[in-house]
Structure formats: C-alpha cells, structure tokens
Design a protein around this motif. Structure first.
Motif, PDB file in Angstrom:
ATOM      1  N   LEU A  14       0.829  -1.204   0.000  1.00 31.00           N
ATOM      2  CA  LEU A  14       0.000   0.000   0.000  1.00 31.00           C
ATOM      3  C   LEU A  14       0.866   1.258   0.000  1.00 31.00           C
ATOM      4  N   TRP A  15       1.970   1.216   0.734  1.00 29.79           N
ATOM      5  CA  TRP A  15       2.893   2.358   0.807  1.00 29.79           C
ATOM      6  C   TRP A  15       3.487   2.648  -0.564  1.00 29.79           C
ATOM      7  N   SER A  16       3.948   1.595  -1.252  1.00 34.38           N
ATOM      8  CA  SER A  16       4.569   1.791  -2.565  1.00 34.38           C
ATOM      9  C   SER A  16       3.541   2.185  -3.624  1.00 34.38           C
ATOM     10  N   ASP A  17       2.265   1.784  -3.427  1.00 33.43           N
ATOM     11  CA  ASP A  17       1.208   2.186  -4.355  1.00 33.43           C
ATOM     12  C   ASP A  17       0.840   3.657  -4.197  1.00 33.43           C
ATOM     13  N   GLY A  18       1.273   4.271  -3.096  1.00 31.34           N
ATOM     14  CA  GLY A  18       0.993   5.683  -2.864  1.00 31.34           C
ATOM     15  C   GLY A  18      -0.314   5.932  -2.145  1.00 31.34           C
ATOM     16  N   SER A  19      -0.853   4.900  -1.491  1.00 34.19           N
ATOM     17  CA  SER A  19      -2.093   5.088  -0.735  1.00 34.19           C
ATOM     18  C   SER A  19      -1.866   6.078   0.388  1.00 34.19           C
ATOM     19  N   PRO A  20      -2.862   6.913   0.692  1.00 34.10           N
ATOM     20  CA  PRO A  20      -2.714   7.863   1.802  1.00 34.10           C
ATOM     21  C   PRO A  20      -2.564   7.118   3.130  1.00 34.10           C
ATOM     22  N   THR A  21      -1.800   7.693   3.989  1.00 35.90           N
ATOM     23  CA  THR A  21      -1.521   7.066   5.284  1.00 35.90           C
ATOM     24  C   THR A  21      -2.799   6.788   6.084  1.00 35.90           C
ATOM     25  N   PRO A  22      -3.785   7.705   6.126  1.00 35.81           N
ATOM     26  CA  PRO A  22      -5.002   7.387   6.879  1.00 35.81           C
ATOM     27  C   PRO A  22      -5.761   6.182   6.315  1.00 35.81           C
ATOM     28  N   SER A  23      -5.756   6.021   4.985  1.00 34.23           N
ATOM     29  CA  SER A  23      -6.466   4.865   4.429  1.00 34.23           C
ATOM     30  C   SER A  23      -5.703   3.565   4.707  1.00 34.23           C
ATOM     31  N   ILE A  24      -4.371   3.623   4.720  1.00 39.21           N
ATOM     32  CA  ILE A  24      -3.580   2.439   5.092  1.00 39.21           C
ATOM     33  C   ILE A  24      -3.897   2.066   6.533  1.00 39.21           C
ATOM     34  N   ALA A  25      -3.988   3.072   7.399  1.00 37.79           N
ATOM     35  CA  ALA A  25      -4.285   2.830   8.805  1.00 37.79           C
ATOM     36  C   ALA A  25      -5.663   2.196   8.956  1.00 37.79           C
ATOM     37  N   ALA A  26      -6.643   2.671   8.196  1.00 39.77           N
ATOM     38  CA  ALA A  26      -7.986   2.101   8.279  1.00 39.77           C
ATOM     39  C   ALA A  26      -7.983   0.658   7.780  1.00 39.77           C
ATOM     40  N   THR A  27      -7.251   0.393   6.712  1.00 42.64           N
ATOM     41  CA  THR A  27      -7.186  -0.964   6.160  1.00 42.64           C
ATOM     42  C   THR A  27      -6.553  -1.931   7.154  1.00 42.64           C
ATOM     43  N   LEU A  28      -5.497  -1.489   7.829  1.00 42.22           N
ATOM     44  CA  LEU A  28      -4.783  -2.361   8.759  1.00 42.22           C
ATOM     45  C   LEU A  28      -5.334  -2.297  10.179  1.00 42.22           C
ATOM     46  N   GLY A  29      -6.314  -1.432  10.420  1.00 42.23           N
ATOM     47  CA  GLY A  29      -6.936  -1.349  11.741  1.00 42.23           C
ATOM     48  C   GLY A  29      -6.028  -0.759  12.802  1.00 42.23           C
ATOM     49  N   THR A  30      -5.310   0.279  12.461  1.00 43.15           N
ATOM     50  CA  THR A  30      -4.400   0.929  13.409  1.00 43.15           C
ATOM     51  C   THR A  30      -4.434   2.434  13.166  1.00 43.15           C
ATOM     52  N   THR A  31      -3.518   3.149  13.764  1.00 43.54           N
ATOM     53  CA  THR A  31      -3.496   4.607  13.625  1.00 43.54           C
ATOM     54  C   THR A  31      -2.497   5.044  12.559  1.00 43.54           C
ATOM     55  N   LYS A  32      -2.677   6.270  12.134  1.00 45.46           N
ATOM     56  CA  LYS A  32      -1.761   6.843  11.136  1.00 45.46           C
ATOM     57  C   LYS A  32      -0.337   6.884  11.677  1.00 45.46           C
ATOM     58  N   ASN A  33      -0.180   7.269  12.941  1.00 48.04           N
ATOM     59  CA  ASN A  33       1.159   7.339  13.530  1.00 48.04           C
ATOM     60  C   ASN A  33       1.811   5.969  13.630  1.00 48.04           C
ATOM     61  N   ALA A  34       1.007   4.925  13.882  1.00 45.19           N
ATOM     62  CA  ALA A  34       1.561   3.577  13.914  1.00 45.19           C
ATOM     63  C   ALA A  34       2.065   3.177  12.524  1.00 45.19           C
ATOM     64  N   ILE A  35       1.331   3.584  11.491  1.00 41.43           N
ATOM     65  CA  ILE A  35       1.753   3.284  10.121  1.00 41.43           C
ATOM     66  C   ILE A  35       3.057   3.998   9.807  1.00 41.43           C
ATOM     67  N   LEU A  36       3.136   5.264  10.177  1.00 46.66           N
ATOM     68  CA  LEU A  36       4.357   6.038   9.903  1.00 46.66           C
ATOM     69  C   LEU A  36       5.559   5.457  10.641  1.00 46.66           C
ATOM     70  N   GLY A  37       5.360   5.073  11.889  1.00 49.21           N
ATOM     71  CA  GLY A  37       6.454   4.488  12.664  1.00 49.21           C
ATOM     72  C   GLY A  37       6.913   3.156  12.097  1.00 49.21           C
ATOM     73  N   LYS A  38       5.953   2.307  11.704  1.00 49.02           N
ATOM     74  CA  LYS A  38       6.322   1.008  11.158  1.00 49.02           C
ATOM     75  C   LYS A  38       7.003   1.165   9.802  1.00 49.02           C
ATOM     76  N   ALA A  39       6.520   2.102   8.978  1.00 47.96           N
ATOM     77  CA  ALA A  39       7.154   2.352   7.681  1.00 47.96           C
ATOM     78  C   ALA A  39       8.599   2.801   7.880  1.00 47.96           C
ATOM     79  N   TYR A  40       8.837   3.616   8.882  1.00 49.15           N
ATOM     80  CA  TYR A  40      10.198   4.058   9.184  1.00 49.15           C
ATOM     81  C   TYR A  40      11.061   2.875   9.615  1.00 49.15           C
TER      82      TYR A  40
END
Length: 123
Positions: A14-40
């Motif tokens: 999803l990250w490489s496809d360019g999906s927005p961070t909030p939609s990735i968070a909704a898909t994975l059932g977590t928060t935007k900040n959790a997505i950003l931290g895990k991506a890092y």
C-alpha cells in the motif's frame, strides 16, 4: 493487533502504491502514527508531504535582514553606579539608557527609582 510478515507486506504494498496514510491505517486497523512508525522501521522510502486542497505554499523570504550597524542593546557599556532606565524603543537607532549616577548598589537614579517603585495601595 500485532505486526506480522503478512501485515508488513501489505503495508509495504500500500505504501509503494501511494495510498494515503489514513487509508492504510484504516485498512490495517491501526493509527496513522503507527503506520508512519512502522514504515520508518521497515526502511520504506519517505514520501513527500501531500498538499492539502486550498492551501497555498508558504512564501519563502529571500531577503535576509541587514546586520545592525551597532548593537541594539548597549548593555555591555553599563557599569555599577549608572542608571539602567531604558529610554526609547529598543529597536530604534537612538535607543539608550539614562546613565545618570545612582546611589550605592542602586539600579536606577533617584528620579527613575521613584517611577519604578510605586507605593502599595491600602485595601
């Protein structure tokens, strides 16, 4: 929900496809900040911040302020026994201190000491 290899792979896709961070968070059932931290932590490439609709870019000031010809605060010239009452605007070129003589260990001359210390009002 714990991170596992499947969730990590889905995040990377999803990250490489360019999906927005909030939609990735909704898909994975977590928060935007959790997505950003895990991506890092996964070492995924950083993405440019998205511009919000209707928001203009901040202007960049290309003119640097000129250095003052002399210090704005001539405090270094003050010595004990000289009045430290400021006269004028501190950014004006004619800013100065009173520099009249003071009593022993006083900060202001007699005139400015009367202005600085007001008697307390009775209640």
């Amino acid at each position: 929900m714990a991170w596992n290899p499947e969730r990590n792979a889905l995040l990377a896709k999803l990250w490489s496809d360019g999906s927005p961070t909030p939609s990735i968070a909704a898909t994975l059932g977590t928060t935007k900040n959790a997505i950003l931290g895990k991506a890092y932590r996964l070492g995924l490439p950083r993405r440019a911040p998205s511009s919000r609709p209707g928001s203009a870019p901040r202007p960049v000031c290309s003119v640097s302020p000129a250095p003052p010809e002399k210090p704005l605060h001539p405090v270094l010239g003050l010595r004990q026994g000289l009045c430290r009452w400021p006269i004028g605007d501190v950014i004006a070129p004619d800013f100065r201190f009173c520099l009249d003589g003071t009593a022993d260990r006083a900060v202001y001359c007699a005139h400015h000491a009367r202005i600085a210390t007001q008697p307390s009002r009775s209640r």
